[in-house]
Structure formats: C-alpha cells, structure tokens
Design an enzyme around this catalytic site. Structure first.
Site, PDB file in Angstrom:
ATOM      1  NE  ARG A 172      -5.922  -7.687   1.781  1.00 17.81           N
ATOM      2  CZ  ARG A 172      -5.819  -8.470   0.695  1.00 17.81           C
ATOM      3  NH1 ARG A 172      -6.779  -9.317   0.407  1.00 17.81           N
ATOM      4  NH2 ARG A 172      -4.762  -8.421  -0.063  1.00 17.81           N
ATOM      5  NE  ARG A 229       1.999 -10.313  -8.927  1.00 17.14           N
ATOM      6  CZ  ARG A 229       1.231 -10.616  -7.904  1.00 17.14           C
ATOM      7  NH1 ARG A 229       1.156 -11.851  -7.463  1.00 17.14           N
ATOM      8  NH2 ARG A 229       0.526  -9.682  -7.289  1.00 17.14           N
ATOM      9  CE  LYS A 284      -2.842 -13.312   1.473  1.00 20.25           C
ATOM     10  NZ  LYS A 284      -1.861 -12.294   1.043  1.00 20.25           N
ATOM     11  NE  ARG A 325      -2.817  -7.621  -9.523  1.00 19.00           N
ATOM     12  CZ  ARG A 325      -2.948  -8.504  -8.538  1.00 19.00           C
ATOM     13  NH1 ARG A 325      -2.900  -9.792  -8.785  1.00 19.00           N
ATOM     14  NH2 ARG A 325      -3.111  -8.108  -7.294  1.00 19.00           N
ATOM     15  NE  ARG A 344      -1.849  -4.796  -3.076  1.00 21.19           N
ATOM     16  CZ  ARG A 344      -1.707  -5.886  -3.834  1.00 21.19           C
ATOM     17  NH1 ARG A 344      -0.869  -5.892  -4.849  1.00 21.19           N
ATOM     18  NH2 ARG A 344      -2.412  -6.965  -3.569  1.00 21.19           N
TER      19      ARG A 344
HETATM   20  P1  AMP Z   1      -5.273  -9.568  -3.344  1.00 16.45           P
HETATM   21  O1  AMP Z   1      -5.386 -10.154  -4.698  1.00 16.45           O
HETATM   22  O2  AMP Z   1      -5.753 -10.511  -2.247  1.00 16.45           O
HETATM   23  O3  AMP Z   1      -3.893  -9.064  -3.033  1.00 16.45           O
HETATM   24  O4  AMP Z   1      -6.263  -8.304  -3.276  1.00 16.45           O
HETATM   25  C1  AMP Z   1      -6.115  -7.225  -4.156  1.00 16.45           C
HETATM   26  C2  AMP Z   1      -6.835  -5.997  -3.597  1.00 16.45           C
HETATM   27  O5  AMP Z   1      -8.226  -6.285  -3.436  1.00 16.45           O
HETATM   28  C3  AMP Z   1      -6.374  -5.541  -2.227  1.00 16.45           C
HETATM   29  O6  AMP Z   1      -5.228  -4.712  -2.274  1.00 16.45           O
HETATM   30  C4  AMP Z   1      -7.612  -4.797  -1.724  1.00 16.45           C
HETATM   31  O7  AMP Z   1      -7.719  -3.518  -2.319  1.00 16.45           O
HETATM   32  C5  AMP Z   1      -8.746  -5.650  -2.274  1.00 16.45           C
HETATM   33  N1  AMP Z   1      -9.153  -6.698  -1.304  1.00 16.45           N
HETATM   34  C6  AMP Z   1      -9.025  -8.037  -1.444  1.00 16.45           C
HETATM   35  N2  AMP Z   1      -9.496  -8.683  -0.361  1.00 16.45           N
HETATM   36  C7  AMP Z   1      -9.919  -7.717   0.507  1.00 16.45           C
HETATM   37  C8  AMP Z   1     -10.482  -7.734   1.814  1.00 16.45           C
HETATM   38  N3  AMP Z   1     -10.695  -8.879   2.488  1.00 16.45           N
HETATM   39  N4  AMP Z   1     -10.805  -6.531   2.363  1.00 16.45           N
HETATM   40  C9  AMP Z   1     -10.618  -5.358   1.716  1.00 16.45           C
HETATM   41  N5  AMP Z   1     -10.066  -5.274   0.495  1.00 16.45           N
HETATM   42  C10 AMP Z   1      -9.719  -6.445  -0.115  1.00 16.45           C
END
Ligand code: AMP
Length: 208
Positions: A86, A120, A13, A154, A165
């Site tokens: 989400r 990664r 994404k 990371r 996740r």
């Molecule tokens: P991402 O970089 O989008 O994969 O987000 C990394 C982490 O941030 C996720 O695994 C969640 O812990 C948190 N996170 C990001 N966006 C959201 C969201 N809309 N709602 C809840 N947690 C989020």
C-alpha cells in the site's frame, strides 16, 4: 501466478481475490484480514494496529512488512496479494523477497466507493456481510443466518473514516500504479460492474 491487486478500499479486491483463488490455484493473502484477526486475538500487533485502522490510517510499514514476509514464505507456487503493498516502501520491500508477475489495478470512482462502503453491514456473530442496496438481508438490519442478531457497521466503514481511507489511498497507494507501470507490470480494469462481470473482466485482462 504472482498477482497483486491494487485499488481503493471498497473497490472489490477482496471479492475478486476469493473468486481468483480457485481459478489460479494459488492462495490469497489479505493484510487487512490478518490485522483484523490480530485485533480479535488481542495480540501485541493487533493492539498496535487497531488505532491506525479505526481512524482510516495505514498501519506502519515495518509491522505490515513483517506480517507479510511470514505469510508469503509458504507461497512458493504463487499468490494473490489483496491490500499489500500500500506504500512505495512496502513495494520495495516486496521486490526484495519476490518478483511479481502482474499488478492489477481495480478502478472505481470515489463517489461509488463511498456509496458501496457506507451501505455495507456486517453480522458481528458470524461475519457475514450485506449491503443495504446490493445485497440486503431478508429482514431489515438482521442477519439471515443468526437468530436475533442485529447487523452493524464496521468501524472503518463509517462515512468519515471512509473519506479518510480514500484520502490515504490517493496519497500513499495510488503512486504504486506508476511504480509498476515503470516495471511493465501494471494492468488496469473497470471495477464498477456487478461482481460476476468484474470477475470475467479480470480473467480477460490477466489472460487466463
Ligand atoms: P483492508 O481490509 O485491506 O481494507 O484493510 C483495512 C485496514 O488495515 C486499512 O485501512 C489499514 O489501516 C490496514 N492495512 C491493511 N493492509 C495494510 C498495508 N499493506 N499497509 C498498511 N496498513 C494496512
């Protein structure tokens, strides 16, 4: 265009969002990036979010919704939302502040996601990301740009966290596909192709 990108973590994404910014002429908002910034700056929000993120859980709706509301206020001409909503409560909160045009779901099977994410690597100094198979650094485990800088994984890309996740994705986020389908806004695309092919596919599905 007011666009939401749905899909599992590691579906691509973020990459797609950065390619679509120029094409659509609208900014992208990544709640994941905003939360990582908050952690780096050690803000109150960052301190609260870190534990959830490190263990592969979602940050509580209320915190993320407030963060999003602040950012989306500047996006009168449209936006690309990467990683928000989400959960169903987040989607409902979004509906109250804006009407989206399309929710594009990037479809990638779990096995491929696990392979992508555990391969990664990131440079802690400049933030550049690599992939052991798809985009390796010139010298094993060293950043191409920073002298003597070792690459690291990371925290939330570690294998056990990736599985957590994915579980969270299927339980909390995947139901959003039905939510947007009911509203006639859902489009789906194959996210397993190489980056440029995925971009072309997205343009076709979006009709732009
Ligand atoms: P991402 O970089 O989008 O994969 O987000 C990394 C982490 O941030 C996720 O695994 C969640 O812990 C948190 N996170 C990001 N966006 C959201 C969201 N809309 N709602 C809840 N947690 C989020």
């Amino acid at each position: 265009m007011k666009l939401i990108l749905l899909g599992a973590p590691g579906a691509g994404k973020g990459t797609l969002a950065s390619q679509l910014i120029n094409k659509l002429g609208v900014p992208s908002i990544s709640t994941g990036n905003l939360l990582r910034e908050a952690i780096a700056q050690k803000t109150e929000l960052g301190m609260k979010a870190k534990e959830y993120m490190d263990s592969g859980n979602l940050v509580p709706d209320e915190l993320v919704i407030n963060l999003l509301k602040e950012k989306i206020a500047d996006c009168a001409n449209g936006y690309i939302l990467d990683g928000f909503p989400r959960t169903i409560p987040q989607a409902k909160a979004l509906e109250e502040i804006t009407s989206i045009d399309v929710a594009l779901s990037v479809e990638v099977p779990d096995e491929l996601i696990e392979k992508r994410m555990t391969g990664r690597r990131v440079c802690a100094k400049c933030g550049e990301t690599y992939h052991l198979e798809n985009n390796p650094p010139k010298v094993i485990n060293a950043c191409d740009k920073c002298d003597d800088q070792e690459l690291s994984v990371r925290k939330d890309d570690e294998a056990s966290v990736v599985r957590a996740r994915l579980e969270t994705y299927h339980k909390e986020t995947e139901p959003l596909k039905a939510f947007y389908e009911e509203r006639g806004k859902l489009r789906e695309m194959d996210g397993t192709k190489p980056v440029n092919e995925s971009f072309e596919l997205a343009l076709k599905v979006l009709g732009v």
